[in-house]
Design a protein around this motif. Sequence first.
Motif, PDB file in Angstrom:
ATOM      1  N   GLN A  75       0.869  -1.177   0.000  1.00 57.76           N
ATOM      2  CA  GLN A  75       0.000   0.000   0.000  1.00 57.76           C
ATOM      3  C   GLN A  75       0.910   1.231   0.000  1.00 57.76           C
ATOM      4  N   LEU A  76       1.308   1.692  -1.202  1.00 56.05           N
ATOM      5  CA  LEU A  76       2.280   2.776  -1.317  1.00 56.05           C
ATOM      6  C   LEU A  76       1.596   4.120  -1.561  1.00 56.05           C
ATOM      7  N   HIS A  77       2.220   5.158  -1.001  1.00 55.05           N
ATOM      8  CA  HIS A  77       1.806   6.548  -1.232  1.00 55.05           C
ATOM      9  C   HIS A  77       3.066   7.320  -1.577  1.00 55.05           C
ATOM     10  N   PRO A  78       3.434   7.315  -2.855  1.00 54.98           N
ATOM     11  CA  PRO A  78       4.709   7.910  -3.277  1.00 54.98           C
ATOM     12  C   PRO A  78       4.921   9.315  -2.744  1.00 54.98           C
ATOM     13  N   GLY A  79       6.093   9.536  -2.123  1.00 59.43           N
ATOM     14  CA  GLY A  79       6.512  10.821  -1.610  1.00 59.43           C
ATOM     15  C   GLY A  79       5.990  11.175  -0.242  1.00 59.43           C
ATOM     16  N   SER A  80       5.132  10.270   0.385  1.00 62.22           N
ATOM     17  CA  SER A  80       4.512  10.629   1.670  1.00 62.22           C
ATOM     18  C   SER A  80       5.326  10.184   2.881  1.00 62.22           C
ATOM     19  N   GLY A  81       6.122   9.152   2.806  1.00 64.30           N
ATOM     20  CA  GLY A  81       6.915   8.656   3.929  1.00 64.30           C
ATOM     21  C   GLY A  81       6.079   7.813   4.892  1.00 64.30           C
ATOM     22  N   ILE A  82       6.604   7.631   6.126  1.00 64.01           N
ATOM     23  CA  ILE A  82       5.965   6.756   7.131  1.00 64.01           C
ATOM     24  C   ILE A  82       4.795   7.479   7.781  1.00 64.01           C
ATOM     25  N   ASP A  83       3.667   6.764   7.919  1.00 66.86           N
ATOM     26  CA  ASP A  83       2.487   7.315   8.589  1.00 66.86           C
ATOM     27  C   ASP A  83       2.612   7.005  10.092  1.00 66.86           C
ATOM     28  N   PHE A  84       3.202   7.933  10.837  1.00 66.49           N
ATOM     29  CA  PHE A  84       3.455   7.678  12.260  1.00 66.49           C
ATOM     30  C   PHE A  84       2.163   7.615  13.077  1.00 66.49           C
ATOM     31  N   SER A  85       1.129   8.317  12.643  1.00 70.71           N
ATOM     32  CA  SER A  85      -0.147   8.269  13.362  1.00 70.71           C
ATOM     33  C   SER A  85      -0.738   6.856  13.301  1.00 70.71           C
ATOM     34  N   ALA A  86      -0.755   6.299  12.100  1.00 69.20           N
ATOM     35  CA  ALA A  86      -1.265   4.934  11.951  1.00 69.20           C
ATOM     36  C   ALA A  86      -0.365   3.933  12.683  1.00 69.20           C
ATOM     37  N   LEU A  87       0.951   4.183  12.626  1.00 67.42           N
ATOM     38  CA  LEU A  87       1.892   3.302  13.319  1.00 67.42           C
ATOM     39  C   LEU A  87       1.656   3.319  14.825  1.00 67.42           C
ATOM     40  N   ALA A  88       1.399   4.512  15.384  1.00 66.68           N
ATOM     41  CA  ALA A  88       1.142   4.627  16.823  1.00 66.68           C
ATOM     42  C   ALA A  88      -0.128   3.885  17.202  1.00 66.68           C
ATOM     43  N   ASN A  89      -1.158   3.990  16.375  1.00 63.20           N
ATOM     44  CA  ASN A  89      -2.423   3.300  16.672  1.00 63.20           C
ATOM     45  C   ASN A  89      -2.215   1.789  16.710  1.00 63.20           C
ATOM     46  N   VAL A  90      -1.411   1.291  15.752  1.00 65.48           N
ATOM     47  CA  VAL A  90      -1.145  -0.155  15.724  1.00 65.48           C
ATOM     48  C   VAL A  90      -0.373  -0.594  16.965  1.00 65.48           C
ATOM     49  N   LEU A  91       0.649   0.183  17.343  1.00 63.75           N
ATOM     50  CA  LEU A  91       1.459  -0.182  18.498  1.00 63.75           C
ATOM     51  C   LEU A  91       0.648  -0.124  19.791  1.00 63.75           C
ATOM     52  N   VAL A  92      -0.221   0.874  19.938  1.00 67.61           N
ATOM     53  CA  VAL A  92      -1.079   0.958  21.129  1.00 67.61           C
ATOM     54  C   VAL A  92      -2.026  -0.228  21.198  1.00 67.61           C
ATOM     55  N   LEU A  93      -2.585  -0.609  20.033  1.00 63.10           N
ATOM     56  CA  LEU A  93      -3.497  -1.760  20.002  1.00 63.10           C
ATOM     57  C   LEU A  93      -2.769  -3.040  20.423  1.00 63.10           C
ATOM     58  N   VAL A  94      -1.542  -3.218  19.924  1.00 63.37           N
ATOM     59  CA  VAL A  94      -0.760  -4.398  20.300  1.00 63.37           C
ATOM     60  C   VAL A  94      -0.465  -4.390  21.789  1.00 63.37           C
ATOM     61  N   LEU A  95      -0.109  -3.211  22.318  1.00 60.94           N
ATOM     62  CA  LEU A  95       0.168  -3.106  23.748  1.00 60.94           C
ATOM     63  C   LEU A  95      -1.051  -3.479  24.579  1.00 60.94           C
TER      64      LEU A  95
END
Length: 675
Positions: free
Chosen positions: A132-152
């Motif tokens: 799921q690429l979004h050229p030029g956008s980089g890492i989505d840290f907001s989505a990454l944080a949501n995933v990590l909180v859910l795992v925690l």
Amino acid sequence: MSETTPADERGDESETATIVRNQKRRGGPGGGGPMGGAGMPAEKSKNFGPSAKRLVGRLKPEMWPVLFVVLLGTVSVVFAVLGPKILGQATNLIFEGYISKGLPAGTTQEQVVEGLRAQGQTQQADMVSTMQLHPGSGIDFSALANVLVLVLLLYVASSIFGWAQAYILNGVTQRTVLRLRTDVEEKLHRLPLSYYDKMQRGELLSRVTNDIDNVSQTLQQTMSQLLTSLLTVIGVVVMMFIISPLLAAIALVTIPLTVLITAIIAKRSQKLFIAQWTTTGQLNAQIEEAYSGHALVRVFGRRREVQETFDGKNDELFGSSFGAQFVSGIIMPAMMFVGNLVYVAIAVVGGLMVTAGSLSLGDVQAFIQYSRQFTQPLSQLGSMANLLQSGVASAERVFELLDADEQRPDPEHPEEPTKTTGRLVFEDVSFSYAPDKPLIEHLSLTAEPGQSIAIVGPTGAGKTTLVNLIMRFYEIDSGRITLDGVDTARMTRDALRGRMGMVLQDTWLFSGTIGENLRYGRPDATDAEVLAAAEASYVDRFVRHLPDGYETVLDDEASSLSAGEKQLLTIARAMLADPTVLILDEATSSVDTRTELLLQHAMAALRADRTSFIIAHRLSTIRDADLILVMEHGSIVEQGTHAELLEADGAYARLYQAQFAGNVDADEDPSLTAS
């Protein structure tokens, strides 16, 4: 209560033969050492499967808590198993963000894929097409944080449910072991005296303590881990098939390998665990015998032989214990080796699938975690084999005790005498310890209320056996014994023995105060009654000189008292119980002559209103008996008063002359073997 039945009362045999037989049974000369007394260790489990099933069956009363534990464990495992899959999404976010940042902004993923194919980079194009690429956008840290909180949150919830599972399961285990200990304790009270005659005390104590503790430890350590491991394996297998059936098939190769390795190793370790716990019981028996007979071992100079016997059995225990732990310990490294091989295979095949675009990098990472989660519980299940083998081996020994033949149960509708006078009648009674060796045959005897009956005779005549039959420590083969007109077999043992008092040659006192020991047969006795019994038995004469008097605390051996003082305490205890029938088995053998004379007067008063049976080898103690029975080979060969029997010039006269006249040759008269 009688603690043992002397072997010299068990049939028609000489004293020497009796000693040799007992030495063989106890492991003395001819039986493996003076303090031996154990058979060869079992080489293999009698029935591992049925014993394990029976042990699990003892959890039946805890069915609902166990089901709740399964539910909690399932929820805990589900949350833990979902973690790697969701964490794989975080890996995908990072990897896709990194790739997206290197692509020119404004382009689409389809354009990137077409460009790679145009350049001949088909494999890279297939890999990018699954992202799921979004050229030029980089890492989505907001989505990454949501995933990590859910795992925690998932891992925290899994830990909470796991803690609740372990807490409830701990209660289940402890209650199960509590019931097992209770059943064993109740069983010990239902076993016949013959069982204790055959079983060494150290061996029995080992089953009641060491083996039950080992069963408790096994249940405690394996139940929670076993449940969690099985649920984890199931959950992980489901997730692996969801991610990749091909990789899941590779991972499942570990199951037949694990089963095969565990079966091979467990088959050998089970034999060693059986030997370990059997030898533990034998070693305990040796230590208990050597400790209780410590003085005799020193007197006869057998310390070296005892030490050698102990060293031999200790080495045997070391060998079986070391072998059991070593063999069972091979399971875990073997499982880890298999797991590492599978890990390498998954890493290689998974990498190829990522480059081929058939699997995302996050899924490969999740699958590798699952492969670790999969092999770890399998390794735990393998490592638990040694605990299960050891625990089931101990459980078998406990079940053997629980399955032992019990004494005849009390009648459902017991009878009791309407009037207690102490009239005791033997009607054509026959009894034998072994069917092929009759001891008492067709014995008839009447003891009138208040009558004092002395029983004398040579070793092996059946004197102690006779009183043991009165107490129903053994069941008669034929005939019947009545107390005040009621067959004693129709009475409960508690009701029968509650009317009787018994003083043995071997004293028994427990750890507690002197007052508590005196009240053992009558806990509700007043201080005045205790004092009266103590004065009548001359106990008060030495107790008053002790620092704490009747509050003096005795250890379990009553080592602070002499043998005679301990004997006086047991006599006082019988006096305080105020029984209808009194049995004195060499009750004054440990006291001095002067005290014995005083006690004869005290016991004469004690016997005034009750029937009494007196076993004595010193004939001076039974001159005043109302009736003297002379026994030989289980039969009454003479009866009468002291004067009548001397005048008859029979077996009693020969015994009497041997003690006081010394003019009879023992070699000519075997009856002089009486001690």
